[in-house]
Design an enzyme around this catalytic site. Structure first.
Site, PDB file in Angstrom:
ATOM      1  N   CYS A 194       8.275 -72.706  15.363  1.00  0.00           N
ATOM      2  CA  CYS A 194       8.647 -71.864  16.512  1.00  0.00           C
ATOM      3  C   CYS A 194       7.644 -71.904  17.659  1.00  0.00           C
ATOM      4  CB  CYS A 194       8.832 -70.425  16.042  1.00  0.00           C
ATOM      5  SG  CYS A 194      10.160 -70.254  14.833  1.00  0.00           S
TER       6      CYS A 194
HETATM    7  N1  LIG Z   1      11.723 -70.943  10.437  1.00  0.00           N
HETATM    8  C1  LIG Z   1      11.576 -69.837  11.117  1.00  0.00           C
HETATM    9  O1  LIG Z   1      10.726 -69.038  10.796  1.00  0.00           O
HETATM   10  C2  LIG Z   1      12.466 -69.491  12.294  1.00  0.00           C
HETATM   11  C3  LIG Z   1      12.376 -68.187  12.805  1.00  0.00           C
HETATM   12  C4  LIG Z   1      13.170 -67.841  13.874  1.00  0.00           C
HETATM   13  C5  LIG Z   1      14.029 -68.791  14.421  1.00  0.00           C
HETATM   14  N2  LIG Z   1      14.088 -70.058  13.928  1.00  0.00           N
HETATM   15  C6  LIG Z   1      15.023 -70.991  14.533  1.00  0.00           C
HETATM   16  O2  LIG Z   1      16.140 -71.167  13.674  1.00  0.00           O
HETATM   17  C7  LIG Z   1      16.630 -72.515  13.746  1.00  0.00           C
HETATM   18  C8  LIG Z   1      16.622 -73.147  12.378  1.00  0.00           C
HETATM   19  O3  LIG Z   1      15.281 -73.205  11.912  1.00  0.00           O
HETATM   20  P1  LIG Z   1      14.913 -73.482  10.406  1.00  0.00           P
HETATM   21  O4  LIG Z   1      13.458 -73.192  10.292  1.00  0.00           O
HETATM   22  O5  LIG Z   1      15.859 -72.813   9.469  1.00  0.00           O
HETATM   23  O6  LIG Z   1      15.161 -75.067  10.339  1.00  0.00           O
HETATM   24  P2  LIG Z   1      15.235 -75.979   9.005  1.00  0.00           P
HETATM   25  O7  LIG Z   1      14.868 -77.344   9.440  1.00  0.00           O
HETATM   26  O8  LIG Z   1      14.501 -75.311   7.906  1.00  0.00           O
HETATM   27  O9  LIG Z   1      16.768 -75.941   8.613  1.00  0.00           O
HETATM   28  C9  LIG Z   1      17.777 -76.453   9.398  1.00  0.00           C
HETATM   29  C10 LIG Z   1      18.839 -77.073   8.520  1.00  0.00           C
HETATM   30  O10 LIG Z   1      19.896 -77.522   9.358  1.00  0.00           O
HETATM   31  C11 LIG Z   1      20.383 -78.746   8.830  1.00  0.00           C
HETATM   32  N3  LIG Z   1      21.100 -79.452   9.883  1.00  0.00           N
HETATM   33  C12 LIG Z   1      20.622 -80.225  10.869  1.00  0.00           C
HETATM   34  N4  LIG Z   1      21.632 -80.676  11.653  1.00  0.00           N
HETATM   35  C13 LIG Z   1      22.777 -80.180  11.125  1.00  0.00           C
HETATM   36  C14 LIG Z   1      24.144 -80.299  11.482  1.00  0.00           C
HETATM   37  N5  LIG Z   1      24.537 -81.008  12.534  1.00  0.00           N
HETATM   38  N6  LIG Z   1      25.056 -79.667  10.694  1.00  0.00           N
HETATM   39  C15 LIG Z   1      24.656 -78.969   9.622  1.00  0.00           C
HETATM   40  N7  LIG Z   1      23.371 -78.808   9.237  1.00  0.00           N
HETATM   41  C16 LIG Z   1      22.444 -79.408   9.989  1.00  0.00           C
HETATM   42  C17 LIG Z   1      19.144 -79.440   8.324  1.00  0.00           C
HETATM   43  O11 LIG Z   1      19.467 -80.440   7.355  1.00  0.00           O
HETATM   44  C18 LIG Z   1      18.349 -78.286   7.721  1.00  0.00           C
HETATM   45  O12 LIG Z   1      18.638 -78.081   6.362  1.00  0.00           O
HETATM   46  C19 LIG Z   1      15.733 -73.213  14.771  1.00  0.00           C
HETATM   47  O13 LIG Z   1      16.317 -73.121  16.029  1.00  0.00           O
HETATM   48  C20 LIG Z   1      14.459 -72.376  14.736  1.00  0.00           C
HETATM   49  O14 LIG Z   1      13.743 -72.473  15.946  1.00  0.00           O
HETATM   50  C21 LIG Z   1      13.325 -70.419  12.858  1.00  0.00           C
END
Ligand SMILES: NC(=O)c1ccc[n+]([C@@H]2O[C@H](COP(=O)([O-])OP(=O)(O)OC[C@H]3O[C@@H](n4cnc5c(N)ncnc54)[C@H](O)[C@@H]3O)[C@@H](O)[C@H]2O)c1
Length: 425
Positions: free
Chosen positions: A266
């Protein structure tokens, strides 16, 4: 929002750090959840009740899967039965540090082929203001259905801090911005199943920017103390003592700690989504750029501290020295190494000719660096650098046994300077 049999069905796209805990929360609340991911290994693991996210205990995941409340798929057709679909896919930066909406675009394109009348689509991925309206909606409308009339759209940012148990999805207010008031109502009804409080803002854009403000606030304040840490080093002052003292003020001050740099998915990424968007309005977000610059410099500053400590403390040069990095995940007590400053530090130390090893109870391997976590034997190294202070590590023992310690987290505490062999940021 229920089917005639009274079952509420939710689809979650992207089963990562955000999507998997959310899928479990809806399943445990009693919804039928279908999780979708393009990564078939993750889908197989979910089906087997095998968790790969620390905040999701395997026993609870397995129970949700075996009770039939949580299923996983790679096939978008399986989402047609869902009343609501929540999108939690990554929003990284490209190599040129511009927003990479590829996963959001791919998801929206795939959803447009299966979208049906009455469904609600919520984007949770962190992004710049305007993404939901300008990018998501037009792609979803390729279905032939009209947003706000035939289906509902909202943006609701994920705000949870991974690894944290006092503030969770349940007791952290959920911000919602709907494309129309009805869209907001639908999203509110969805989230009220799993959170205590919901705040509806006027538009998806407002919700998108609110999330960015939170992350920019952290990035700027961390940069401020990081800059102060660099000045303190020149002035011979202890930045930790100063932060501790300032933090006694019960109003008008909020504690932020210096460290080896920003990490995680993030803070090093999200602020630049806004800088990029701002340029469309002939606007330059100088705080964001400055904070990014100060924070990105920290691993370089930390390498120079290690170098100085070896020089003055051991009469050794960095070249040829054996350095153990203690903790490589981006923050304490998690396994996530994305954007971790430790990775940059490994690279910088190796460029300087050091022989680098690491110990991290949460990270068994760093395959891209050709490293595996070694046993914690501080005496075997010329210098131990505490990069991430996991709570399970005995720092007193490290300070006792290592010939030289450089502590970027104040893990060795006030006694750090004892014997002159502990150097602190
Ligand atoms: N990790 C955190 O603490 C956090 C906190 C707040 C917000 N976010 C936001 O949330 C979002 C997701 O983050 P995350 O940490 O869960 O990411 P992540 O990489 O852990 O998970 C994302 C998942 O989406 C899948 N993916 C990618 N493209 C795809 C598609 N076209 N269709 C289906 N699945 C698909 C990936 O394979 C992966 O498993 C981001 O925008 C991030 O900035 C994350």
């Amino acid at each position: 929002m229920n089917d005639p049999a009274g079952r509420h069905r939710v689809g979650i796209v992207g089963l990562g750090y955000v999507g998997l805990p959310l899928a479990l929360a809806f399943a445990e609340q009693g919804s039928d959840v279908i999780g979708l991911d393009v990564d078939s290994r993750r889908v197989e693991m979910v089906r087997g009740g095998d968790s790969y996210v620390e905040d999701v205990p395997a026993t609870r995941l397995a129970e949700a899967v075996h009770s039939g409340r949580l299923a996983a798929t790679t096939n978008y057709d399986d989402l047609t039965a869902a009343e609501a679909i929540v999108v939690c896919v990554p929003t990284p930066l490209t190599e040129n540090r511009q927003p990479d909406l590829g996963p959001v675009v791919d998801t929206a394109t795939s959803l447009s082929r299966v979208l049906r009348q009455g469904q609600l689509v919520v984007l949770e991925s962190t992004t710049y203001p305007g993404t939901t309206r300008e990018r998501l909606v037009p792609l979803l409308e390729e279905s032939g259905l009209a947003a706000g009339r035939d289906f509902h759209v909202a943006y609701s940012p994920e705000r949870v801090d991974p690894g944290r148990s006092d503030f969770t999805l349940r007791n952290t207010v959920k911000i919602i911005g709907g494309l129309t008031p009805t869209c907001a109502e639908q999203a509110k009804a969805l989230y009220e199943r799993v959170v205590d409080d919901v705040m509806v803002v006027s538009t998806p854009d407002a919700a998108e920017l609110a999330k960015l403000l939170e992350n920019i606030f952290r990035s700027v304040n961390i940069a401020l103390v990081n800059e102060l840490a660099q000045l303190c080093e020149r002035m011979g002052l202890d930045v930790w003592e100063i932060v501790d003292a300032a933090a006694t003020k019960p109003f008008g001050f909020m504690r932020f700690e210096p460290g080896p740099g920003l990490g995680g998915h993030c803070l090093p990424v999200d602020p630049f989504y806004l800088s990029w968007k701002a340029r469309q309005y002939d606007f330059y977000t100088e705080f964001i750029e400055l904070a990014g610059k100060v924070n990105a410099n920290m691993p370089y500053f930390c390498r120079s501290l290690i170098s100085q400590a070896l020089n003055h403390g051991r009469e050794l040069s960095l070249k040829g020295s054996k350095v153990l990095l203690l903790g490589v995940s981006y923050k304490a007590d998690v396994q996530d190494t994305r954007e971790s400053p430790a990775l940059k530090l490994i690279e910088l130390l190796r460029n300087g000719g050091a022989e680098v090893a690491y110990h991290d109870p949460h990270v068994p391997e760093l395959p891209k660096h050709g490293l595996s976590s070694v046993a914690l034997e501080p005496a075997e190294y010329d210098c131990v650098a505490i990069v991430t202070a996991h709570s399970s590590v005995d720092y007193d023992r490290v300070a006792q046994e290592a010939p030289l310690v450089v502590d970027f987290r104040n893990a060795t505490g006030k006694d750090g300077h004892v014997n002159g062999k502990v150097w602190k940021l």
